[in-house]
Design an enzyme around this catalytic site. Structure first.
Site, PDB file in Angstrom:
ATOM      1  N   VAL A  51     -29.030  25.505 -39.401  1.00 27.66           N
ATOM      2  CA  VAL A  51     -29.385  24.083 -39.324  1.00 27.66           C
ATOM      3  C   VAL A  51     -29.848  23.597 -40.688  1.00 27.66           C
ATOM      4  O   VAL A  51     -30.327  24.391 -41.492  1.00 27.66           O
ATOM      5  CB  VAL A  51     -30.493  23.809 -38.283  1.00 27.66           C
ATOM      6  CG1 VAL A  51     -30.005  24.096 -36.888  1.00 27.66           C
ATOM      7  CG2 VAL A  51     -31.726  24.623 -38.597  1.00 27.66           C
ATOM      8  N   CYS A  52     -29.762  22.290 -40.939  1.00 35.21           N
ATOM      9  CA  CYS A  52     -30.153  21.854 -42.285  1.00 35.21           C
ATOM     10  C   CYS A  52     -31.652  21.759 -42.438  1.00 35.21           C
ATOM     11  O   CYS A  52     -32.175  21.896 -43.517  1.00 35.21           O
ATOM     12  CB  CYS A  52     -29.484  20.568 -42.739  1.00 35.21           C
ATOM     13  SG  CYS A  52     -28.933  19.448 -41.518  1.00 35.21           S
ATOM     14  N   GLY A  53     -32.355  21.515 -41.363  1.00 37.34           N
ATOM     15  CA  GLY A  53     -33.800  21.441 -41.497  1.00 37.34           C
ATOM     16  C   GLY A  53     -34.454  22.763 -41.171  1.00 37.34           C
ATOM     17  O   GLY A  53     -35.501  22.795 -40.557  1.00 37.34           O
ATOM     18  N   ASP A  54     -33.836  23.879 -41.555  1.00 40.68           N
ATOM     19  CA  ASP A  54     -34.428  25.163 -41.181  1.00 40.68           C
ATOM     20  C   ASP A  54     -35.788  25.331 -41.847  1.00 40.68           C
ATOM     21  O   ASP A  54     -36.129  24.633 -42.789  1.00 40.68           O
ATOM     22  CB  ASP A  54     -33.471  26.318 -41.474  1.00 40.68           C
ATOM     23  CG  ASP A  54     -33.395  26.626 -42.948  1.00 40.68           C
ATOM     24  OD1 ASP A  54     -34.350  27.210 -43.474  1.00 40.68           O
ATOM     25  OD2 ASP A  54     -32.397  26.259 -43.568  1.00 40.68           O
TER      26      ASP A  54
END
Lengths: 178, 170
Positions: free
Chosen positions: B46-49
């Protein structure tokens, strides 16, 4: 339960009725594909629950991985200062795959906003502080990625992402005697 | 499930690789605050990891005089590729050999899966744990708990708090 620490005020961008029973706050990033994917769901939720629901959008740009997310958020703020936040918001998400500063200029132009003023606002970072304030407020409220939603102040955690929103709002409305 | 080391416990010292030819020890941070973030693995899809999120919050951590260290059982080469891909500006420690030994010493190892827990520790200037938290493995805990804990610490008098750290290994 993780709760929203920054209350919704007139400084926020709000779409929907002031008397809405449900306030849906979204922390998002215009370049985040998951936010883009959530966009049609958020639109459907607004249509379905209007006038019982109002939507608030706050910026959470992950600028290290999304180089256009910062300027895009500032462009939305610039449009907001000229009364066109939501038109720009929709246009940015609709054009997510080809975000660039020239594209933002073109979007501003199509909304009859001054491209000279936008260029100036981006160059001087006029709205950068507002965007950063949204970001920090989100961090303090437990935003853990994008998009993160809060329904009436409670963080919405769902393995199905935005797909679970409708059901959660349904349940909330059922529980609220009106 | 083993118990996470709690507030008041001395943080066990460790020396781990941060790059193929560099190691880093907790004791090097004496006099400064450390946020130690155990996470199960590099490359969450995910990009907001969690690590990318913390990367964006680094200035806030440093404002409270704290350095951030990420730690997982991934190898140094994996960490290096991950850090480069996500443009991380902090060190990722490799709890690789013997696998998970440091995580075990903090009560933050998952034997069944062979990965570290998603566990957070705020360590004060004296190397004492000021706050710890274990998140459900699938839930990114965000940073609100860390910042609340840092805010709750007595005002720091150290001079290096806002520095990049003695070694910029990211």
């Amino acid at each position: 339960m993780v709760t929203l620490k920054v209350p919704v005020t007139s400084r926020d961008h709000i779409r929907g009725s002031q008397d809405a029973v449900v306030t849906l706050v979204e922390y998002g990033d215009y370049e985040c594909p998951y936010c883009g994917a959530a966009q049609p769901i958020v639109e459907r939720v607004q249509q379905r629950f209007s006038p019982d629901l109002r939507l608030v959008f706050r910026h959470f740009p992950l600028t290290e991985v999304h180089p256009h997310a910062g300027p895009a958020a500032e462009t939305a703020e610039f449009a907001g200062a000229n009364g066109k936040f939501w038109s720009m918001h929709d246009a940015l998400f609709a054009n997510q795959r080809r975000l660039s500063v020239p594209l933002m200029m073109a979007l501003a132009s199509s909304l009859n906003l001054s491209t000279v003023a936008l260029r100036d606002a981006l160059a001087t970072g006029r709205y950068a502080e507002k965007v950063q304030a949204d970001f920090i407020g989100g961090v303090r409220s437990g935003v853990n990625g994008t998009p993160t939603f809060f329904i009436n102040g409670a963080r919405f955690d769902s393995p199905n992402g935005a797909f679970g929103l409708e059901e959660a709002i349904d349940r909330l409305l059922l529980a609220t005697t009106r | 499930m083993t118990e996470l080391l709690a507030k008041g416990a001395q943080a066990p010292d460790f020396t781990l690789h941060v790059t193929p030819d560099q190691t880093l020890s907790l004791s090097e941070f004496a006099g400064r605050r450390v946020v130690l973030a155990f996470y199960p693995a590099d490359w969450s899809p995910v990009c907001g990891d969690q690590m990318s999120l913390y990367n964006h919050i680094l200035p806030e951590f440093r404002r409270y005089g704290a350095e951030l260290l990420g730690i997982s059982v991934d190898g140094v080469w994996c960490h290096q590729a991950f850090a480069r891909d996500r443009k991380l500006h902090f060190a990722l420690l490799s709890d690789f050999e013997p696998k998970g030994a440091v995580a075990r010493s903090y009560g933050a190892y998952r034997e069944a899966e062979g990965v570290t827990e998603r566990a957070l520790f705020v360590i004060d200037e004296k190397g004492v744990i000021a706050w710890s938290y274990r998140s459900p493995i699938a839930v990114n805990p965000g940073a609100d708990g860390i910042l609340d804990a840092l805010e709750g610490l007595p005002a720091t008098e150290n001079k290096n708090g806002d520095a990049q750290g003695s070694r910029n290994v990211a």
